[in-house]
Design a protein around this motif. Structure first.
Motif, short mmCIF file in Angstrom:
data_model
loop_
_atom_site.label_atom_id
_atom_site.label_comp_id
_atom_site.label_asym_id
_atom_site.label_seq_id
_atom_site.Cartn_x
_atom_site.Cartn_y
_atom_site.Cartn_z
N HIS A 115 0.84 -1.20 0.00
CA HIS A 115 0.00 0.00 0.00
C HIS A 115 0.87 1.24 0.00
O HIS A 115 1.77 1.38 0.83
CB HIS A 115 -0.90 0.00 1.23
CG HIS A 115 -1.69 1.26 1.39
ND1 HIS A 115 -2.76 1.55 0.56
CD2 HIS A 115 -1.56 2.31 2.24
CE1 HIS A 115 -3.25 2.74 0.90
NE2 HIS A 115 -2.54 3.22 1.92
N CYS A 116 0.60 2.14 -0.96
CA CYS A 116 1.29 3.43 -0.97
C CYS A 116 0.30 4.50 -0.59
O CYS A 116 -0.82 4.54 -1.10
CB CYS A 116 1.87 3.70 -2.35
SG CYS A 116 2.85 5.22 -2.35
N ASN A 117 0.73 5.39 0.31
CA ASN A 117 -0.18 6.43 0.79
C ASN A 117 0.11 7.79 0.15
O ASN A 117 -0.17 8.82 0.73
CB ASN A 117 -0.13 6.51 2.31
CG ASN A 117 1.28 6.77 2.81
OD1 ASN A 117 2.24 6.70 2.03
ND2 ASN A 117 1.44 7.06 4.08
N CYS A 118 0.71 7.78 -1.03
CA CYS A 118 0.98 9.07 -1.67
C CYS A 118 -0.34 9.68 -2.16
O CYS A 118 -1.33 8.98 -2.34
CB CYS A 118 1.98 8.94 -2.80
SG CYS A 118 1.38 8.08 -4.26
N SER A 119 -0.34 10.99 -2.34
CA SER A 119 -1.55 11.69 -2.79
C SER A 119 -1.12 12.99 -3.45
O SER A 119 0.02 13.44 -3.28
CB SER A 119 -2.45 12.01 -1.59
OG SER A 119 -1.76 12.89 -0.71
N HIS A 168 6.96 12.15 -9.56
CA HIS A 168 6.80 10.70 -9.66
C HIS A 168 6.95 10.05 -8.29
O HIS A 168 7.83 10.42 -7.52
CB HIS A 168 7.88 10.14 -10.61
CG HIS A 168 7.79 8.67 -10.79
ND1 HIS A 168 6.82 8.07 -11.56
CD2 HIS A 168 8.54 7.66 -10.29
CE1 HIS A 168 6.98 6.76 -11.53
NE2 HIS A 168 8.01 6.47 -10.76
N CYS A 169 6.07 9.10 -7.98
CA CYS A 169 6.22 8.34 -6.74
C CYS A 169 6.92 7.02 -7.04
O CYS A 169 6.41 6.19 -7.80
CB CYS A 169 4.86 8.07 -6.09
SG CYS A 169 5.00 7.02 -4.63
N ASP A 170 8.11 6.84 -6.46
CA ASP A 170 8.90 5.63 -6.72
C ASP A 170 8.26 4.37 -6.13
O ASP A 170 8.51 3.27 -6.59
CB ASP A 170 10.30 5.79 -6.11
CG ASP A 170 11.12 6.82 -6.87
OD1 ASP A 170 10.95 6.93 -8.10
OD2 ASP A 170 11.93 7.51 -6.23
N PHE A 171 7.44 4.54 -5.09
CA PHE A 171 6.86 3.38 -4.41
C PHE A 171 5.74 2.74 -5.22
O PHE A 171 5.59 1.52 -5.22
CB PHE A 171 6.32 3.78 -3.04
CG PHE A 171 7.38 4.10 -2.04
CD1 PHE A 171 8.07 3.08 -1.40
CD2 PHE A 171 7.70 5.41 -1.72
CE1 PHE A 171 9.05 3.37 -0.46
CE2 PHE A 171 8.68 5.71 -0.79
CZ PHE A 171 9.36 4.68 -0.15
N CYS A 172 4.92 3.56 -5.88
CA CYS A 172 3.78 2.99 -6.61
C CYS A 172 3.79 3.38 -8.08
O CYS A 172 2.85 3.06 -8.81
CB CYS A 172 2.46 3.37 -5.95
SG CYS A 172 2.07 5.12 -6.04
N GLU A 173 4.85 4.06 -8.50
CA GLU A 173 5.06 4.43 -9.91
C GLU A 173 3.94 5.32 -10.45
O GLU A 173 3.66 5.32 -11.65
CB GLU A 173 5.22 3.18 -10.79
CG GLU A 173 6.29 2.19 -10.32
CD GLU A 173 7.72 2.62 -10.61
OE1 GLU A 173 7.92 3.71 -11.18
OE2 GLU A 173 8.65 1.85 -10.24
ZN LIG Z 1 2.87 6.31 -4.30
#
Ligand SMILES: [Zn+2]
Length: 293
Positions: A235-239, A268-273
């Motif tokens: 789970h990635c919590n980026c927003s 870019h979010c590296d965790f969830c691309e």
């Molecule tokens: Zn993310």
């Protein structure tokens, strides 16, 4: 496929604490997101599994565990974070090794000499940071060594990822067994005896054994009980809000330079691309907001 989950338990009259995890789905998710080659997929899977297990040792809702491996090999590094609620995520520094034949996965050589850093953010001003050199680059042994050296806790770590094809996980999981301080000698020797007779992680995975069954077998003379079971997920919590904050933290000068140079940018979010595009107009609005404050 059944859901990923983790069990926490005890054995040997509460002198041994154990954590076991099934992580097949979350390792698959990592492959689907990052499009990693087989060795990278397995290395990622092992560290994600370690993150899930060690995250379960954290207590508070806001606590965050980070595991970072840096190596001189072609893989360069892996970063994983996990929380106490079963959410885990990560990314490799290099996604594809070439060549990386499925039949000849070699994690230790892909990582090479390097270090393991464990960061525990438990909401204090300064996070706890532990560090140890890699002893094998196979990850499980490196964590066992880390626990002995950095935290002085006798620990047995086992991590496994079994692929059935280049991009497909057959089974993934692992466990951590730790001795509490002042564990009686007779329990230690029982445990050592049991561990020495245990089948390899690959064999256990091939047999599709659940952590409950593995532990019941392992601790048949030591009385094993499960205290807690929880679901695990990638789970990635980026927003957009968080990414905008990160953009703002770059400073006005940087943002004005972006406006001057480009029509739009992409965070870019590296965790969830996930990509977060910002148009020139959005950047201008952000710049104005910064000026106002
Ligand atoms: Zn993310």
């Amino acid at each position: 496929m059944t859901k990923d989950y983790l069990i926490k338990g005890t054995a040997g009259e509460n002198q041994i604490r154990v954590f076991g995890a099934v992580t097949t789905n979350l390792v698959q998710k990592s492959i689907d997101l990052h499009h990693t080659s087989p060795t990278v997929s397995v290395a990622m899977g092992r560290l994600l599994t370690a993150g899930a297990l060690m995250g379960a040792m954290m207590k508070g809702n806001d606590e965050l565990l980070t595991l970072k491996i840096l190596g001189e090999g072609d893989l360069q590094g892996i970063l994983v974070t996990a929380d106490a609620n079963g959410a885990v995520k990560g990314y490799p520094y290099v996604k594809q090794l070439k060549p990386d034949p499925f039949e000849a996965i070699n994690i230790a050589s892909a990582i090479g000499n390097g270090s393991l850093t464990v960061i525990k953010d438990i909401g204090l001003k300064e996070p706890y940071v532990g560090y140890s050199p890699l002893v094998t680059g196979e990850i499980a042994e490196d964590l066992t060594y880390y626990y002995a050296k950095s935290e002085q806790i006798p620990t047995s770590v086992s991590l496994g990822v079994l692929l059935e094809s280049e991009q497909r996980v057959k089974q993934a999981g692992g466990f951590i067994i730790q001795l509490m301080p002042d564990t009686e000698e007779k329990i230690i020797s029982e445990l050592e005896q049991a561990l020495s007779q245990m089948p390899s992680m690959t064999k256990l995975l091939e047999a599709g054994q659940s952590p409950e069954v593995i532990f019941s077998d392992l601790f048949k003379n030591l009385g094993f009980k499960v205290n807690e079971t929880k679901e695990l997920k990638y789970h990635c919590n980026c927003s957009l809000e968080k990414v905008t904050k990160a953009l703002i933290s770059l400073g006005l000068k940087e943002i004005e330079a972006m406006i001057a140079e480009n029509e739009s940018i992409e965070m870019h979010c590296d965790f969830c691309e996930t990509n977060y595009p910002f148009t020139s107009n959005q950047l201008k609005t952000i710049a104005q907001e910064i000026k106002k404050n």
